[in-house]
Design a protein around this motif. Sequence first.
Motif, short mmCIF file in Angstrom:
data_model
loop_
_atom_site.label_atom_id
_atom_site.label_comp_id
_atom_site.label_asym_id
_atom_site.label_seq_id
_atom_site.Cartn_x
_atom_site.Cartn_y
_atom_site.Cartn_z
N GLY A 122 -9.50 8.46 6.25
CA GLY A 122 -9.62 7.58 7.35
C GLY A 122 -9.53 5.55 6.86
O GLY A 122 -9.13 5.32 7.55
N LYS A 123 -10.38 6.23 5.85
CA LYS A 123 -9.74 3.90 5.67
C LYS A 123 -8.85 3.75 5.56
O LYS A 123 -8.48 2.55 5.99
CB LYS A 123 -10.53 4.01 3.79
CG LYS A 123 -10.83 2.72 3.96
CD LYS A 123 -11.27 2.27 2.21
CE LYS A 123 -10.92 0.99 2.16
NZ LYS A 123 -11.69 0.73 0.41
N LEU A 124 -7.80 4.59 4.67
CA LEU A 124 -6.37 3.79 4.85
C LEU A 124 -5.59 3.44 6.00
O LEU A 124 -4.84 2.60 6.65
CB LEU A 124 -5.72 4.72 4.13
CG LEU A 124 -5.71 4.46 2.35
CD1 LEU A 124 -4.95 5.06 1.66
CD2 LEU A 124 -5.51 3.67 2.15
N TRP A 125 -6.17 4.62 7.20
CA TRP A 125 -5.76 5.06 8.68
C TRP A 125 -6.14 3.84 9.16
O TRP A 125 -5.44 2.98 10.23
CB TRP A 125 -6.37 6.13 9.12
CG TRP A 125 -5.82 6.04 10.74
CD1 TRP A 125 -6.40 5.79 12.06
CD2 TRP A 125 -4.61 5.88 10.72
NE1 TRP A 125 -5.92 6.40 13.23
CE2 TRP A 125 -4.57 6.26 12.37
CE3 TRP A 125 -3.04 6.04 10.47
CZ2 TRP A 125 -3.43 6.13 13.91
CZ3 TRP A 125 -1.75 6.01 11.52
CH2 TRP A 125 -1.81 5.69 13.51
N ALA A 126 -7.76 3.32 8.95
CA ALA A 126 -8.09 1.95 9.45
C ALA A 126 -7.67 0.97 8.27
O ALA A 126 -7.54 -0.30 9.84
CB ALA A 126 -9.74 1.95 9.09
N VAL A 127 -7.40 0.79 7.31
CA VAL A 127 -6.87 -0.80 7.01
C VAL A 127 -4.87 -0.66 7.60
O VAL A 127 -4.61 -1.61 8.14
CB VAL A 127 -6.41 -0.07 5.57
CG1 VAL A 127 -5.61 -1.16 4.36
CG2 VAL A 127 -7.42 -0.26 4.86
N ARG A 128 -4.21 0.39 7.96
CA ARG A 128 -2.67 0.40 8.55
C ARG A 128 -3.39 -0.66 9.69
O ARG A 128 -2.50 -1.21 10.04
CB ARG A 128 -2.47 2.16 8.75
CG ARG A 128 -1.67 1.79 9.61
CD ARG A 128 -1.03 2.99 9.16
NE ARG A 128 0.80 3.42 9.85
CZ ARG A 128 1.42 3.36 10.38
NH1 ARG A 128 0.10 3.20 12.06
NH2 ARG A 128 3.01 3.78 10.85
N HIS A 129 -3.93 0.25 10.51
CA HIS A 129 -4.23 -0.57 12.01
C HIS A 129 -4.94 -1.87 12.07
O HIS A 129 -3.94 -2.78 12.66
CB HIS A 129 -5.81 0.78 12.45
CG HIS A 129 -6.01 0.06 13.62
ND1 HIS A 129 -4.89 0.24 15.15
CD2 HIS A 129 -6.98 -0.86 14.88
CE1 HIS A 129 -5.34 -0.50 16.31
NE2 HIS A 129 -6.43 -0.78 15.94
N GLY A 130 -5.84 -2.39 10.75
CA GLY A 130 -6.06 -3.95 10.92
C GLY A 130 -4.21 -4.31 10.64
O GLY A 130 -4.78 -5.79 10.32
N ILE A 131 -3.89 -3.86 9.44
CA ILE A 131 -2.54 -4.81 8.63
C ILE A 131 -1.22 -5.21 9.58
O ILE A 131 -1.56 -5.93 10.64
CB ILE A 131 -1.84 -4.16 7.50
CG1 ILE A 131 -3.17 -3.78 5.99
CG2 ILE A 131 -0.69 -4.59 7.06
CD1 ILE A 131 -2.62 -3.05 4.95
N THR A 132 -1.75 -3.73 10.80
CA THR A 132 -0.52 -4.21 12.28
C THR A 132 -1.37 -4.84 12.83
O THR A 132 -0.17 -5.34 13.03
CB THR A 132 -0.65 -2.21 13.02
OG1 THR A 132 0.07 -1.93 12.07
CG2 THR A 132 0.32 -2.37 13.75
N LEU A 133 -2.40 -5.11 12.84
CA LEU A 133 -3.12 -5.86 14.56
C LEU A 133 -2.27 -7.49 13.31
O LEU A 133 -2.10 -8.62 14.34
CB LEU A 133 -3.94 -6.03 14.47
CG LEU A 133 -4.61 -5.16 15.64
CD1 LEU A 133 -6.42 -4.87 15.04
CD2 LEU A 133 -3.56 -4.57 16.25
N ALA A 134 -2.69 -7.43 11.74
CA ALA A 134 -2.20 -8.73 11.14
C ALA A 134 -1.25 -9.36 11.55
O ALA A 134 -0.57 -10.90 11.27
CB ALA A 134 -3.08 -8.92 9.44
#
Length: 397
Positions: A122-134
């Motif tokens: 779950g945390k890595l999926w959230a990190v992936r989403h944040g990196i995509t936005l960034a």
Amino acid sequence: MGQTARVSAVVWTAAGSLLAWLWLLLCQGFFWRTDVRLPPRRDPEAWPSVCVVVPARDEAAMLPAALPSLLLQDYPGRAEVFFVDDGSSDGTGELARELARLHGGLPLTVGSPGEPPPGWAGKLWAVRHGITLARARDPEYLLLTDADIAHAPDSLRELVAAARTGGFDVVSQMARLRVGSAWERLVVPAFVYFFAQLYPFRRIGKEGTRTAAAAGGCVLLRTETAERVRVPDAFRHAVIDDVALARAVKGGGGRVWLGLADRVDSVRPYPRLHDLWRMVSRSAYAQLRHNPLLLAGTVAGLALVYLVPPVAVVAGLAAGSAAAATTGGLAWLVMTGTYVPMLRYYRQPLWLAPLLPFTAFLYLLMTVDSAVQHYRGRGAAWKGRTYARPEAVPDEG
């Protein structure tokens, strides 16, 4: 004759423990020293752009003490914060927006990735989403930090200056964990001590070494490197994601630095033994790659290194064996001496140092419990999610 043989066995076992401690003292990267702080750095001529990615799940209690410290960073370049609400049920996302309205500072974007697909932690999926936005902002660096980490106002600029000066792809600081309750005083400094013993900080920063680790609460990562080694897709199911990230970067030819923090602090409390037990046991067996042979070796190693010295002292005194008591006492003394710097770093009383064998015994039990939970099919459970066993994770197509 039988008692003599038993005493002799105790003496030889204690001697093995003493030799192990002398090797750890001198040959394990001086892991016990706590002077590995941010490396020498100078301000760059032009400050690069940075995007801060904060994954969060049910962190409303932590945000007031942590998120404003990110929003109010004194950073000379362009920076903004991407806060990823990972399916929280306590209003975490809305509270983040409210704190941004209240404190101002760096621009804040709140996103939500939805539930992770099979094979993703779950945390890595959230990190992936944040990196995509960034990535839409084309930053040169990403700061990956947790929602329970409070940063000093100059934290970001110091991290960036260290990365640019040293040419590092990753600069990570081990946040100073909260030490308030009696159990935290007993367990938390030992947690960092054991981590440094496994991953000596001095070796991580040296080129040409294979040792790689990071501290997930504070990781500054070069964006180009993240794209090249596929962070976090390359280790999407990792439970110990910070070590996996560092290994991916170092394995891809990047440079990694890890050290202790001066003014980066975790605000999360672990007041009860149960809280600390869950923190350790949820990932301990994953650290051993879910390998029963590694588990057996770890248990035997912990017993030899940490439990034998006090047992040898007691057994030697009871049997009148000066050799057993002296050898065990010397091993215990070296152990105690190596733990003193960590207690000083955490500003704890030094009388806790001789209690390290008891704390190590607790960690041994936590590790065994982690394996038991794994074989019961529970995997690594955290905040309402239970992650699949590694063999249950689908292969990447």
